[in-house]
Design an enzyme around this catalytic site. Structure first.
Site, short mmCIF file in Angstrom:
data_model
loop_
_atom_site.label_atom_id
_atom_site.label_comp_id
_atom_site.label_asym_id
_atom_site.label_seq_id
_atom_site.Cartn_x
_atom_site.Cartn_y
_atom_site.Cartn_z
N PRO A 16 -21.01 -44.52 -43.41
CA PRO A 16 -20.03 -43.61 -42.82
C PRO A 16 -20.72 -42.75 -41.76
O PRO A 16 -21.76 -42.14 -42.04
CB PRO A 16 -19.57 -42.75 -44.01
CG PRO A 16 -20.64 -42.88 -45.04
CD PRO A 16 -21.30 -44.21 -44.82
N MET A 17 -20.17 -42.72 -40.55
CA MET A 17 -20.79 -41.96 -39.46
C MET A 17 -19.72 -41.18 -38.72
O MET A 17 -18.78 -41.76 -38.17
CB MET A 17 -21.53 -42.92 -38.51
CG MET A 17 -22.76 -43.55 -39.13
SD MET A 17 -23.58 -44.78 -38.07
CE MET A 17 -22.55 -46.22 -38.36
N GLN A 69 -14.89 -42.25 -47.62
CA GLN A 69 -15.84 -41.23 -48.03
C GLN A 69 -15.21 -39.85 -47.95
O GLN A 69 -14.64 -39.48 -46.93
CB GLN A 69 -17.12 -41.24 -47.19
CG GLN A 69 -18.14 -40.26 -47.77
CD GLN A 69 -19.42 -40.14 -46.98
OE1 GLN A 69 -19.41 -39.61 -45.86
NE2 GLN A 69 -20.53 -40.59 -47.54
N CYS A 99 -24.77 -35.32 -46.57
CA CYS A 99 -24.66 -34.84 -45.20
C CYS A 99 -25.27 -33.45 -45.06
O CYS A 99 -24.92 -32.54 -45.82
CB CYS A 99 -23.20 -34.83 -44.76
SG CYS A 99 -22.97 -34.28 -43.05
N ASN A 210 -30.54 -46.70 -48.20
CA ASN A 210 -30.10 -46.25 -46.89
C ASN A 210 -31.20 -45.45 -46.22
O ASN A 210 -32.00 -44.81 -46.88
CB ASN A 210 -28.83 -45.40 -47.06
CG ASN A 210 -28.35 -44.76 -45.76
OD1 ASN A 210 -28.09 -43.56 -45.71
ND2 ASN A 210 -28.22 -45.54 -44.70
#
Length: 339
Positions: A16-17, A69, A99, A210
């Site tokens: 997820p970005m 997400q 994050c 990741n």
């Protein structure tokens, strides 16, 4: 889609970005790989529950397997957001505990939650009670001055105790004080061995690695080394064809390789439909800039799209023009090699 199928898809996933992995990006990526698990941008639970921003859940049926997400820290609110996500058709609901942005910290969610595993456990419990699809967690190995060797196994133990069966671990700490979100993606050192030790400690927990993985070869090495899955972020966005066009064959053992050229042609009907609904060409083509990264004509491809896609009335003819240049430059390169 069943839990086992989504778990298998997690052998390779696109991270997820924020501002990148929107529905247009995911549609593009799905044309390259049928099996790779795709993630939305992080959607905050307050935006869905208090702000009623349900448009943030929009996605195309072609995107499956696709995971939502969520960011948040209130168990009841996250449960309701998860319910909305499952109702919208997502195959998995993922909680962001990784994050490091200032915006996330001020909302008391994201990586700062690594400091409160008990609260995270309450959140995932509430989410699990609200939905039938699998709830997963994405975390860092620790934050700030935490001893990752101590806090990560404790955190994972809490998650397993809460019923979590699948985790993604970004193999870096998050420094909440002193580093920007961009710096947090590069400066804290990677610790792959620690994540591999966590797999040994929790053999029944599906763990995806990741952070810092930029090639399909590196993903294969991580899987061969014992990881259950690999999540790739920026490389899958900036060089998507290099990562995804061979993924089905090499990572999942089925399907044929795709080509960037075929993907562009397959995107044209999608772009037409988007334009017919009042959308702008640039909203889609901004995700296509890296399709030919490292290949003859890549710079011309980017220039044509970047200069022309925002112009009023721009449509698929511009994309075809850029693709013609790729074919022309590839032919010139072949001739040069033959001489």
């Amino acid at each position: 889609m069943g839990k086992a199928m989504v778990s298998r898809a997690a052998r390779l996933s696109v991270a997820p970005m924020m501002d990148w992995t929107d529905t247009h990006c995911r549609t593009l990526h799905r044309l390259m790989s049928r099996h790779t698990l795709l993630y939305t941008e992080m959607v905050t639970s307050p935006a869905l529950v208090r702000g009623h921003a349900l448009h943030l859940l929009d996605h195309n049926p072609s995107e499956h397997p696709v995971a939502l997400q969520l960011g948040g820290s209130d168990p009841a609110e996250l449960a309701e957001a998860a319910r909305l996500g499952a109702q919208a058709g997502y195959d998995e609901i993922n909680l962001n505990v990784g994050c490091p942005s200032d915006r996330v910290q001020s909302g008391a969610f994201g990586a700062v939650l690594m400091k409160d595993p008990a609260l995270v456990a309450k959140c995932v419990n509430a989410m699990q009670r609200a939905v039938d699809v699998e709830v997963t967690v994405k975390c860092r190995i620790g934050v700030d001055d935490q001893n990752a060797e101590e806090v990560l196994p404790e955190f994972l133990s809490r998650m397993v105790g809460a019923g979590i069966e699948r985790m993604t671990i970004h193999a870096r700490k998050a420094w909440l004080n002193g580093l920007s979100p961009k710096e947090n993606r590069d400066i804290p050192p990677l610790d792959y061995p620690l994540v591999h030790r966590m797999k040994e400690l929790f053999p029944n927990l599906h763990i995806s690695l990741n952070g810092g993985i930029t090639t399909l070869e590196a993903a294969e090495a991580a899987l061969d080394g014992g990881m259950d899955g690999v999540m790739i972020g920026r490389a899958a966005y900036h060089q998507p064809a290099e990562i995804l066009c061979q993924a089905d064959r090499r990572i999942f053992g089925e399907g044929e390789d795709t080509s960037a050229e075929d993907v562009v042609l397959a995107m044209l009907p999608y772009i037409e439909a988007h334009l017919d609904k009042g959308g702008k060409l640039q909203q889609v083509t901004r995700h296509m800039m890296g399709l030919f990264a490292g290949r003859p004509g890549a710079r011309i491809w980017r220039r044509i799209l970047s200069e022309g896609a925002h112009v009023e009335g721009a449509g698929t003819a511009l994309v075809k023009e850029a693709l013609d240049q790729i074919a022309h430059q590839s032919a010139l390169a072949s001739e040069a090699r033959a001489v």
